[in-house]
Design an enzyme around this catalytic site. Sequence first.
Site, mmCIF file in Angstrom:
data_model
loop_
_atom_site.group_PDB
_atom_site.id
_atom_site.type_symbol
_atom_site.label_atom_id
_atom_site.label_comp_id
_atom_site.label_asym_id
_atom_site.label_seq_id
_atom_site.Cartn_x
_atom_site.Cartn_y
_atom_site.Cartn_z
ATOM 1 N N LEU A 26 40.588 39.507 37.314
ATOM 2 C CA LEU A 26 41.156 40.161 36.845
ATOM 3 C C LEU A 26 42.141 39.253 36.228
ATOM 4 C CD1 LEU A 26 42.508 42.560 37.422
ATOM 5 C CD2 LEU A 26 44.281 41.771 39.270
ATOM 6 N N ILE B 250 37.502 37.077 44.099
ATOM 7 C CA ILE B 250 38.410 37.626 43.088
ATOM 8 C C ILE B 250 38.937 36.339 42.435
ATOM 9 C CG2 ILE B 250 39.302 40.060 42.932
ATOM 10 C CD1 ILE B 250 39.481 40.918 45.677
ATOM 11 N N PRO B 251 38.696 36.262 41.882
ATOM 12 C CA PRO B 251 39.690 35.196 41.057
ATOM 13 C C PRO B 251 40.468 35.922 40.317
ATOM 14 C CG PRO B 251 37.234 35.067 39.834
ATOM 15 C CD PRO B 251 37.416 35.944 41.281
ATOM 16 N N HIS B 252 41.527 35.284 39.757
ATOM 17 C CA HIS B 252 42.727 35.917 39.153
ATOM 18 C C HIS B 252 43.989 35.290 38.501
ATOM 19 C CE1 HIS B 252 44.162 36.303 43.466
ATOM 20 N NE2 HIS B 252 45.125 36.737 42.659
ATOM 21 N N GLY B 253 44.375 36.172 37.597
ATOM 22 C CA GLY B 253 45.386 34.763 36.745
ATOM 23 C C GLY B 253 46.011 35.926 36.402
#
Length: 166
Positions: free
Chosen positions: A103, A65-68
């Site tokens: 996300l 779930i890569p997110h930033g």
Amino acid sequence: MQLNQIFKMEFINAGLEAKNKDEVLAELVNVIIEGGLKLNSSSIIDILKQRENLGSTGIGEGVAIPHGKISNLNDIVVAFGRSEKGIAYDSLDGKPVHLFFLLLAPENSAGQHLKILAKISKMLKDVYFRNKLIAAKSRDELYQICLLYTSPSPRDRTRSRMPSSA
């Protein structure tokens, strides 16, 4: 805000071709750009890489779930990508990742960002949900599965598990 309100079919890639973490981040960001968001892809990729440097967002069980947080973004954006072969991603369990939920959130959306992240994480703990995503035959089917699981009604999800009568 419900996850099914921000999840869009345009932001799904059913056949990721990336071979490593950097390539999959670029490919997922490209899905969002091609889906119509006017953002600077290289700055988003840099933000995602900075987050990955803090610790892998590969949470295990074939999931990441890569997110930033993005400064010029108005609303939370969720994209999904699936790799049939799996991608080396420095996952917590050391296994390749097949399912990716990206996300992106506005810089000032800490509470909402964390709630959506928690919802996605909870959905992905369900082995049945993960297996349905892996087995889906098309982007449309992936979208329908995600909509069903992001539905606010647990009864809808339970009904989907019942075998259909022939």
